[in-house]
Design an enzyme around this catalytic site. Sequence first.
Site, short mmCIF file in Angstrom:
data_model
loop_
_atom_site.label_atom_id
_atom_site.label_comp_id
_atom_site.label_asym_id
_atom_site.label_seq_id
_atom_site.Cartn_x
_atom_site.Cartn_y
_atom_site.Cartn_z
N ASN A 29 1.55 3.04 -2.54
CA ASN A 29 0.88 3.98 -3.45
C ASN A 29 -0.35 4.59 -2.81
O ASN A 29 -0.63 5.78 -3.00
CB ASN A 29 0.54 3.30 -4.77
CG ASN A 29 1.78 3.10 -5.62
OD1 ASN A 29 2.25 4.04 -6.25
ND2 ASN A 29 2.36 1.89 -5.59
N ILE A 89 -7.02 -11.01 -10.79
CA ILE A 89 -7.54 -10.96 -12.15
C ILE A 89 -9.03 -10.69 -12.02
O ILE A 89 -9.70 -11.28 -11.15
CB ILE A 89 -7.27 -12.29 -12.88
CG1 ILE A 89 -5.77 -12.41 -13.14
CG2 ILE A 89 -8.05 -12.38 -14.19
CD1 ILE A 89 -5.32 -13.72 -13.72
N LEU A 90 -9.55 -9.77 -12.82
CA LEU A 90 -10.94 -9.33 -12.62
C LEU A 90 -11.87 -9.99 -13.63
O LEU A 90 -11.50 -10.19 -14.79
CB LEU A 90 -11.00 -7.81 -12.78
CG LEU A 90 -10.10 -7.04 -11.79
CD1 LEU A 90 -10.00 -5.58 -12.18
CD2 LEU A 90 -10.62 -7.20 -10.38
N ASP A 137 -4.15 -6.19 -18.04
CA ASP A 137 -3.24 -5.04 -18.25
C ASP A 137 -3.33 -4.50 -19.69
O ASP A 137 -2.31 -4.09 -20.27
CB ASP A 137 -1.79 -5.42 -17.92
CG ASP A 137 -1.63 -5.88 -16.47
OD1 ASP A 137 -2.31 -5.32 -15.60
OD2 ASP A 137 -0.83 -6.80 -16.23
N SER A 181 3.12 2.38 -15.94
CA SER A 181 1.99 2.86 -16.75
C SER A 181 0.73 2.88 -15.90
O SER A 181 0.56 2.04 -15.01
CB SER A 181 1.72 1.91 -17.93
OG SER A 181 2.87 1.69 -18.69
N GLY A 214 0.79 -1.23 0.00
CA GLY A 214 0.00 0.00 0.00
C GLY A 214 0.82 1.28 0.00
O GLY A 214 0.34 2.33 0.43
N HIS A 260 0.63 -0.18 -13.29
CA HIS A 260 1.37 -1.39 -13.66
C HIS A 260 2.86 -1.06 -13.82
O HIS A 260 3.20 -0.07 -14.49
CB HIS A 260 0.81 -1.96 -14.97
CG HIS A 260 1.47 -3.24 -15.37
ND1 HIS A 260 1.17 -4.45 -14.77
CD2 HIS A 260 2.43 -3.50 -16.29
CE1 HIS A 260 1.92 -5.39 -15.30
NE2 HIS A 260 2.70 -4.84 -16.23
N MET A 289 -3.89 -7.39 -6.46
CA MET A 289 -3.35 -8.53 -7.19
C MET A 289 -4.43 -9.56 -7.50
O MET A 289 -4.38 -10.71 -7.05
CB MET A 289 -2.21 -9.17 -6.37
CG MET A 289 -1.10 -8.19 -6.02
SD MET A 289 -0.41 -7.36 -7.46
CE MET A 289 0.62 -8.67 -8.07
N ASN A 345 -5.58 1.28 -13.35
CA ASN A 345 -4.62 0.36 -12.72
C ASN A 345 -3.21 0.88 -12.94
O ASN A 345 -2.88 1.37 -14.01
CB ASN A 345 -4.76 -1.03 -13.35
CG ASN A 345 -3.79 -2.03 -12.76
OD1 ASN A 345 -3.64 -2.13 -11.54
ND2 ASN A 345 -3.11 -2.78 -13.62
C1 GRF Z 1 3.29 -1.42 -7.64
O1 GRF Z 1 4.58 -1.71 -8.08
C2 GRF Z 1 2.33 -1.40 -8.79
O2 GRF Z 1 2.91 -1.05 -10.00
C3 GRF Z 1 1.89 -2.85 -8.86
O3 GRF Z 1 1.86 -3.28 -7.53
C4 GRF Z 1 2.76 -2.52 -6.74
C5 GRF Z 1 2.00 -2.00 -5.58
O4 GRF Z 1 2.84 -1.48 -4.58
N1 GRF Z 1 0.63 -2.99 -9.53
P1 GRF Z 1 2.22 -0.91 -3.23
O5 GRF Z 1 1.38 -1.99 -2.60
O6 GRF Z 1 1.41 0.31 -3.57
O7 GRF Z 1 3.40 -0.57 -2.38
#
Ligand code: GRF
Length: 221
Positions: free
Chosen positions: A18, A96-97, A149, A140, A16, A113, A94, A111
């Site tokens: 991000n 697949i939808l 993706d 991206s 988390g 990626h 993580m 999303n």
């Molecule tokens: C990121 O690298 C993102 O690109 C990928 O999953 C990771 C998530 O990291 N989809 P975090 O959980 O936000 O630290």
Amino acid sequence: MKQSTLKAAVLISGTGSNLKALIDAIAEACLDLNIVRVVSNRAQAPGIVHATTAAIPVSIISHIDFPDRQSHDAAVAMVLQQSGVELIILAGYMRILSEDFTRQFSGRMINLHPSLLPLYKGLDTYNRVLQSGDSETGASIHFVTSGLDSGPVVTQVKLPVLPGDDADSLKARLGPLEHKLLIATVDLFCKREITYQQDAVSYRGKIINRPLQLKPDGSFF
Ligand code: GRF
């Protein structure tokens, strides 16, 4: 007249970082976003603490409690519908939808990626970049459609691959860039500058035929 604050949900499965970057940007008044709900499909996801610290409601909807993908996605969808969100941000979610889920939120779900899509869809992107001998990689943000993706790419940030890089060093350098990319991209949504139109990205009212590229100052070209 000031636009209303965009209501978003963030879906996570793990660290988390991000999500935390978004929460910090809101706290610093750099982002006019209201995260009304965080959803995790893993009860132990370390990222949940970022939401609880910021007093954001969390729904833990563990996929192992459901018989199949459709029923799990339906439970998540119900929570999102009830939250009245305008934007759904998949930040390390993580899963697949199912097609039903992606169709339901078409044009409203993005999303993050860790590759320069359309290169390296799926997992283990860093090792695949290194094995291919690429001189650059990046991250991206794309609209989510039914293919993995595969939806139209909105924004990207690039990162040079350096001699001696391994998957860990690439990941460590890409992480902070991902945070910047996510904040700057979500800001475009908050300002209503990005929309989804017939499987394409519209930026300030015009369809773009290549992703916007993040500059070091946080703007795009
Ligand atoms: C990121 O690298 C993102 O690109 C990928 O999953 C990771 C998530 O990291 N989809 P975090 O959980 O936000 O630290």
